[in-house]
Design a protein around this motif. Sequence first.
Motif, PDB file in Angstrom:
ATOM      1  N   GLY A   1       0.780  -1.238   0.000  1.00 40.25           N
ATOM      2  CA  GLY A   1       0.000   0.000   0.000  1.00 40.25           C
ATOM      3  C   GLY A   1       0.802   1.274   0.000  1.00 40.25           C
ATOM      4  N   GLU A   2       0.408   2.189   0.876  1.00 42.91           N
ATOM      5  CA  GLU A   2       1.017   3.520   0.957  1.00 42.91           C
ATOM      6  C   GLU A   2       2.520   3.467   1.209  1.00 42.91           C
ATOM      7  N   ALA A   3       3.008   2.409   1.845  1.00 40.46           N
ATOM      8  CA  ALA A   3       4.445   2.278   2.119  1.00 40.46           C
ATOM      9  C   ALA A   3       5.255   2.250   0.822  1.00 40.46           C
ATOM     10  N   ALA A   4       4.621   1.867  -0.281  1.00 42.73           N
ATOM     11  CA  ALA A   4       5.310   1.823  -1.577  1.00 42.73           C
ATOM     12  C   ALA A   4       5.755   3.209  -2.020  1.00 42.73           C
ATOM     13  N   LEU A   5       5.077   4.239  -1.570  1.00 41.57           N
ATOM     14  CA  LEU A   5       5.471   5.597  -1.934  1.00 41.57           C
ATOM     15  C   LEU A   5       6.851   5.936  -1.381  1.00 41.57           C
ATOM     16  N   GLY A   6       7.277   5.228  -0.345  1.00 36.18           N
ATOM     17  CA  GLY A   6       8.595   5.448   0.245  1.00 36.18           C
ATOM     18  C   GLY A   6       9.738   5.168  -0.720  1.00 36.18           C
ATOM     19  N   VAL A   7       9.529   4.276  -1.686  1.00 38.20           N
ATOM     20  CA  VAL A   7      10.595   3.968  -2.640  1.00 38.20           C
ATOM     21  C   VAL A   7      10.854   5.142  -3.582  1.00 38.20           C
ATOM     22  N   LEU A   8       9.962   6.123  -3.600  1.00 40.86           N
ATOM     23  CA  LEU A   8      10.128   7.284  -4.472  1.00 40.86           C
ATOM     24  C   LEU A   8      10.992   8.376  -3.842  1.00 40.86           C
ATOM     25  N   ARG A   9      11.372   8.204  -2.572  1.00 41.43           N
ATOM     26  CA  ARG A   9      12.211   9.200  -1.908  1.00 41.43           C
ATOM     27  C   ARG A   9      13.533   9.337  -2.657  1.00 41.43           C
TER      28      ARG A   9
END
Length: 102
Positions: free
Chosen positions: A30-38
């Motif tokens: 889920g939302e944790a996947a957005l962390g890879v965009l850092r």
Amino acid sequence: MTCARTQGFLAKHKVAVADQRDAKKATIKGEAALGVLRGVDQLYVAKGKRVVHVDLKREKPARAELLGLLLGPTGNLRAPTLRRGRTLIVGFDEATYTALLR
């Protein structure tokens, strides 16, 4: 299937891998996947025969749109996902790999 094709491509072109994780053992949901965009400026997502490119420095896509690109049908980060510098590649597309990883 795409993970095997990715590994074959990387081996054939002698692309070194600094860090590798098994997506089945260490899922990103889920939302944790957005962390890879850092720290990522360019996002390439291969879905079927099309490749979506998002310039994250210029464009500010909605969270829902980004999650739609990053997550598979299970709600986990799609595999394979590779990062090279400030570029993130999700999915496998040989032409994209050739252009970005050589």
